[in-house]
Design a protein around this motif. Structure first.
Motif, mmCIF file in Angstrom:
data_model
loop_
_atom_site.group_PDB
_atom_site.id
_atom_site.type_symbol
_atom_site.label_atom_id
_atom_site.label_comp_id
_atom_site.label_asym_id
_atom_site.label_seq_id
_atom_site.Cartn_x
_atom_site.Cartn_y
_atom_site.Cartn_z
ATOM 1 N N GLU A 186 -11.720 41.001 29.960
ATOM 2 C CA GLU A 186 -12.617 41.234 28.844
ATOM 3 C C GLU A 186 -12.817 42.725 28.651
ATOM 4 O OE1 GLU A 186 -16.248 39.164 29.404
ATOM 5 O OE2 GLU A 186 -15.318 37.164 29.380
ATOM 6 N N GLY A 187 -13.010 43.128 27.383
ATOM 7 C CA GLY A 187 -13.188 44.540 27.056
ATOM 8 C C GLY A 187 -11.918 45.131 26.508
ATOM 9 N N ALA A 188 -12.052 46.302 25.877
ATOM 10 C CA ALA A 188 -10.930 46.946 25.195
ATOM 11 C C ALA A 188 -10.249 47.963 26.082
ATOM 12 C CB ALA A 188 -11.424 47.627 23.919
ATOM 13 N N VAL A 189 -8.968 48.056 25.886
ATOM 14 C CA VAL A 189 -8.183 49.136 26.477
ATOM 15 C C VAL A 189 -8.094 50.229 25.420
ATOM 16 C CG1 VAL A 189 -5.960 49.831 27.410
ATOM 17 C CG2 VAL A 189 -6.869 47.556 27.911
ATOM 18 N N MET A 205 5.824 44.668 38.229
ATOM 19 C CA MET A 205 4.565 44.778 37.517
ATOM 20 C C MET A 205 3.725 45.865 38.154
ATOM 21 S SD MET A 205 3.540 40.787 36.873
ATOM 22 C CE MET A 205 3.554 40.412 38.629
ATOM 23 N N TYR A 206 3.021 46.624 37.287
ATOM 24 C CA TYR A 206 2.143 47.694 37.749
ATOM 25 C C TYR A 206 0.795 47.519 37.085
ATOM 26 C CZ TYR A 206 6.594 49.697 39.157
ATOM 27 O OH TYR A 206 7.827 49.889 39.724
ATOM 28 N N PRO A 261 -2.777 44.642 28.343
ATOM 29 C CA PRO A 261 -3.856 44.338 29.295
ATOM 30 C C PRO A 261 -3.478 43.120 30.141
ATOM 31 C CG PRO A 261 -4.640 44.412 27.009
ATOM 32 C CD PRO A 261 -3.159 44.347 26.963
ATOM 33 N N PRO A 262 -4.103 42.977 31.297
ATOM 34 C CA PRO A 262 -3.907 41.743 32.073
ATOM 35 C C PRO A 262 -4.473 40.551 31.302
ATOM 36 C CG PRO A 262 -4.897 43.466 33.425
ATOM 37 C CD PRO A 262 -4.958 43.937 32.000
ATOM 38 N N THR A 302 6.675 45.762 33.646
ATOM 39 C CA THR A 302 5.447 45.551 32.879
ATOM 40 C C THR A 302 4.317 46.355 33.487
ATOM 41 O OG1 THR A 302 6.094 43.319 32.217
ATOM 42 C CG2 THR A 302 3.758 43.850 32.116
ATOM 43 N N ILE A 303 3.585 47.071 32.624
ATOM 44 C CA ILE A 303 2.416 47.827 33.055
ATOM 45 C C ILE A 303 1.186 47.166 32.459
ATOM 46 C CG2 ILE A 303 1.235 50.053 32.943
ATOM 47 C CD1 ILE A 303 4.019 51.355 32.703
ATOM 48 N N TYR A 304 0.321 46.647 33.342
ATOM 49 C CA TYR A 304 -0.932 46.051 32.913
ATOM 50 C C TYR A 304 -2.028 47.121 32.956
ATOM 51 C CZ TYR A 304 1.224 41.457 33.333
ATOM 52 O OH TYR A 304 2.029 40.364 33.166
ATOM 53 N N VAL A 305 -2.696 47.310 31.830
ATOM 54 C CA VAL A 305 -3.726 48.349 31.725
ATOM 55 C C VAL A 305 -5.077 47.649 31.602
ATOM 56 C CG1 VAL A 305 -4.501 50.383 30.479
ATOM 57 C CG2 VAL A 305 -2.057 49.802 30.523
#
Length: 599
Positions: free
Chosen positions: A77-80, A24-25, A72-73, A50-53
Motif C-alpha cells: 500500500e502507498g505510492a512509489v 529479483m531485487y 512495486p511489490p 525485476t526490481i521491486y520498489v
C-alpha cells in the motif's frame, strides 16, 4: 514501512532466481531492504531481472540500459514516488524489453519516462507535472497501457515512432502554454500507431497529429473539455479517427493541410465547431453524429475532393458551411433541429462546383443544389434548401423552401416563380443578371425577404415580403434592376432598400408599416414613382438626388403622412432628405389608377 517476511527477504537478499535466468531485487528508501535507491539496484541487476520498489519517495534519475522490470511489490500500500525536483528525465529507457509499472513520477523538467528503445511495456504509472509524461523517440513495438498523465505540456509524445500500442491511458490538464499549446497525446512524424480507449480531459488538444504523421489509428477514445479534440495538420495523411467521443470542445476535429484521412463513426456533443477542414483534400468523413454544435461541418480554404456521407447533425446554428472549396461530394447527410443547414460560398465560380445530392436532408426535406445546369425546371417541390449556381435559363416554380434559403449565384436568365421562401433566411441573388423573380412569398424570415448583391438587369415583381427580421427587399451593389408591384409590409428594417445600387426603377410597390419605407443610400440615377408609402416609421430616406416622381404626367408616390389635392398634386411637394423631393405626390392610395383628381 511494511516489512517483508523474513523468508522472503532472505530469498531476495540471497539473489535466488525468479526464473531460469532472472533475479529479483528490492528497494526501500528507508527500510529493511537490499538497496535504498533505485539506481543502486539497476547498477547491479542484469537483463531480465525485476526490481521491486517499495512505497516511498525517491529523488533520483534512472537510466535503464538493461532489459529490466521496475515495479512495486504486489500487495503493498502507498505510492512509489519518483520526484524530479526540476531534473531533466525521470526514467530513461535505452534497452529493449523493459517493463515499468505502478510508479508515480513527478516534477521533472523533461519527460517522466523517456524511451529510445523497442518493445517496452509501460503500465499503470501516474505522471504528474512533468514537461511530458511519456516520450517515445524513434522507437517501435512499445505498449503504453493504463497510465495517467497530469499537467505539463503533453501526456504522451510519439516522435518519429511507429507501430506502438497506446491504450486505456488518461491525460488531464495538459495545457502547455499560450505560445505552445499542449496535448493529451502528440504524434509528430509518427506512423502506424494505435491509440485506443484512452481519455484526454482539459487539454489544449486532446490528440495532436502533426508533421507528416501517417496511418495512425485512433479508436474509441474519449476527449472532454479540450480546445481541439483531435487536430491533424501539416501533411499528415491516411490516419483513421474512429469511434471517438468528443465533448465540450472549441473544435472537435480539425484538419489543416491534411489529406486522405478517415473520420468515421465519431460522436461529437456540445462543441462550438464539429469537424473543420482547412486546405485539406480527399478526406472521408462518414457516419459521424454531431449534437448541440454551433457549426457542424466547415470546409474552407481550397479543401477539395472530400466526401461527407451518412453523417447526422442534431441541434445546430450552421450545419454544413463550404467556402472557397470545390469538388466535394455530400450524400445522405441528415440535419435536424437547426437554423441554417447548408451554406456554400466563395470568391470564384469554381468554389460552387460541388456534388450535393438530394439525399441530403434537413428536417426530412431534401436539399436541392444545382450547379452548371441549363434549361432545367423544378416544379411543385417541398425543399429545405435551394441553390442555383452557374445555371442558365433554369426555372424554380411553385416550390416551398422550409429551412434555409433560396440562393442564386452566378446564374443568368433563370426564373423564380410563385414559390414560398418563408420562415427561413429568405432569398439571396448574387452575381446574377437578367433573372426574373416574380410572384413569390418571402415572409417571417430570420434575415430578409429578397436580397440582390452585385446583380444587374433583374426583374423583381409581384412578390410579397412581410415581417422579415431585416429588410423586405435589399439591393446592394446592384444596378439597372426593376422593382415592380411588390408588397413590402411590417419588415423590421426597410420595406425596400438600395445601397450603392444605381439606375434602379422602383414603381407600383406597396410599402406599409416597415421600419423605413424606401431607403436609397449611395445610389444615383434611380427613379421612385407610383408607390404607396403607408405608416412606415420613417417613410423614406435618400442621401442623394434621385428622382421620386416622373413629372406631372406619371406623377410621384402616395404618402400616408402627406396631405394634398390632386392625382397627382401639382403644388405641394413631399421632401425626401436634404437634396430631393417628390414634386408630384398623389393624394390617394393607388391614385395613378383612379384617374386625375381636381386640385
Amino acid at each position: 514501512m511494511l516489512r517483508l517476511t523474513l523468508a522472503v527477504f532472505i530469498a531476495l537478499s540471497a539473489g535466488l532466481f525468479a526464473g531460469a535466468d532472472a533475479r529479483m531485487y528490492i528497494v526501500d528508501d528507508d527500510g529493511f531492504a537490499q538497496y535504498h535507491s533505485i539506481g543502486e539496484a539497476v547498477a547491479i541487476a542484469a537483463d531480465g531481472d525485476t526490481i521491486y520498489v517499495k512505497p516511498g519517495t525517491y529523488r533520483e534519475q534512472i537510466v535503464l540500459n538493461k532489459s529490466l522490470t521496475l515495479m512495486p511489490p504486489r500487495g503493498e500500500e502507498g505510492a512509489v514516488n519518483l520526484v524530479g525536483d526540476g531534473s531533466d528525465i525521470g526514467i530513461e529507457v535505452l534497452a529493449d524489453g523493459c517493463k515499468i509499472e505502478g510508479l508515480t513520477i513527478s516534477d521533472f523538467a523533461g519527460p517522466g519516462i523517456y524511451v529510445e528503445s523497442r518493445s517496452n511495456e509501460i503500465r499503470k504509472n501516474v505522471l504528474v507535472d512533468n514537461v511530458h509524461g511519456i516520450f517515445l523517440n524513434a522507437t517501435s513495438g512499445n505498449i503504453l497501457e493504463m497510465n495517467r498523465e497530469e499537467g505539463g505540456y503533453c501526456g504522451i509524445v510519439l516522435l518519429s515512432s511507429s507501430e506502438n500500442a497506446i491504450r486505456s491511458n488518461v491525460a488531464e490538464g495538459c495545457m502547455g502554454s499560450e505560445r505552445t499549446p499542449g496535448a493529451g497525446i502528440l504524434l509528430n512524424a509518427a506512423a502506424r500507431n494505435s491509440i485506443s480507449e484512452s481519455e484526454a480531459k482539459g487539454c489544449a488538444q486532446g490528440v495532436h497529429i502533426v508533421s507528416e504523421s501517417r496511418e495512425n489509428e485512433l479508436d474509441g477514445n474519449e476527449i472532454v473539455d479540450c480546445r481541439h479534440g483531435v487536430l491533424i495538420e501539416i501533411s499528415s495523411e491516411e490516419n483513421l479517427i474512429r469511434g471517438c467521443a468528443i465533448e465540450n470542445a472549441t473544435t472537435a476535429i480539425a484538419l489543416y493541410a491534411a489529406a486522405k484521412n478517415q473520420i468515421q463513426n465519431n460522436a461529437i456533443v456540445n462543441s462550438t465547431n464539429g469537424i473543420a477542414l482547412f486546405s485539406s483534400a480527399e478526406n472521408s468523413i462518414v457516419q459521424n453524429r454531431l449534437e448541440k454544435v454551433d457549426a457542424g461541418f466547415m470546409i474552407s480554404e481550397a479543401s477539395s475532393g472530400n466526401v461527407l456521407a451518412d453523417n447526422e447533425i442534431e441541434g445546430f446554428n450552421s450545419g454544413i458551411v463550404i467556402t472557397d472549396s470545390p469538388a466535394n461530394r455530400l450524400e445522405r447527410n441528415l440535419l435536424n433541429d437547426g437554423r441554417l443547414g447548408l451554406s456554400v460560398d466563395g470568391s470564384t465560380e469554381e468554389s460552387f462546383d460541388n456534388q450535393i445530392l438530394e439525399s441530403n436532408q434537413i428536417d426530412g426535406r431534401p436539399i436541392l443544389y444545382l450547379y452548371g445546369r441549363s434549361d432545367e425546371v423544378v416544379s411543385g417541390r417541398e425543399l429545405s434548401h435551394v441553390t442555383l449556381a452557374s445555371c442558365d435559363n433554369c426555372t424554380v416554380e411553385g416550390c416551398s423552401v422550409s429551412n434555409d434559403a433560396l440562393f442564386v449565384y452566378l446564374s443568368r436568365g433563370c426564373s423564380i416563380l410563385d414559390s414560398v421562401v418563408s420562415d427561413c433566411y429568405g432569398m439571396l441573388v448574387r452575381w446574377s443578371d437578367e433573372n426574373e423573380i416574380r410572384g413569390n412569398r418571402a415572409c417571417d424570415n430570420r434575415y430578409g425577404g429578397i436580397m440582390l448583391v452585385e446583380s444587374s438587369k433583374n426583374l423583381i415583381g409581384e412578390n410579397t415580403l412581410c415581417r422579415n427580421d431585416r429588410d423586405g427587399l435589399l439591393l446592394r451593389g446592384s444596378s439597372s434592376n426593376k422593382l415592380i408591384s411588390n408588397a413590402a409590409e411590417a419588415n423590421q428594417g426597410a420595406g425596400i432598400a438600395l445601397l450603392s445600387s444605381n439606375e434602379t426603377e422602383i414603381t407600383e410597390n406597396s410599402v406599409v408599416r416597415n421600419g423605413v419605407g424606401i431607403s436609397v443610400s449611395r445610389s444615383s440615377g434611380c427613379i421612385v414613382y407610383r408607390n404607396n408609402l403607408i405608416e412606415n416609421e420613417i417613410q423614406a430616406e435618400d442621401d442623394g438626388e434621385n428622382l421620386w416622381d416622373w413629372g406631372a404626367l406619371k406623377g410621384g408616390n402616395y404618402w400616408s403622412d402627406h396631405s394634398c389635392r390632386g392625382n397627382p398634386c401639382q403644388d405641394r411637394p413631399r421632401a425626401i432628405g436634404n437634396a430631393t423631393a417628390d414634386y408630384y405626390p398623389f393624394a390617394e392610395r393607388d391614385g395613378w389608377a383612379r384617374g386625375p383628381k381636381p386640385t
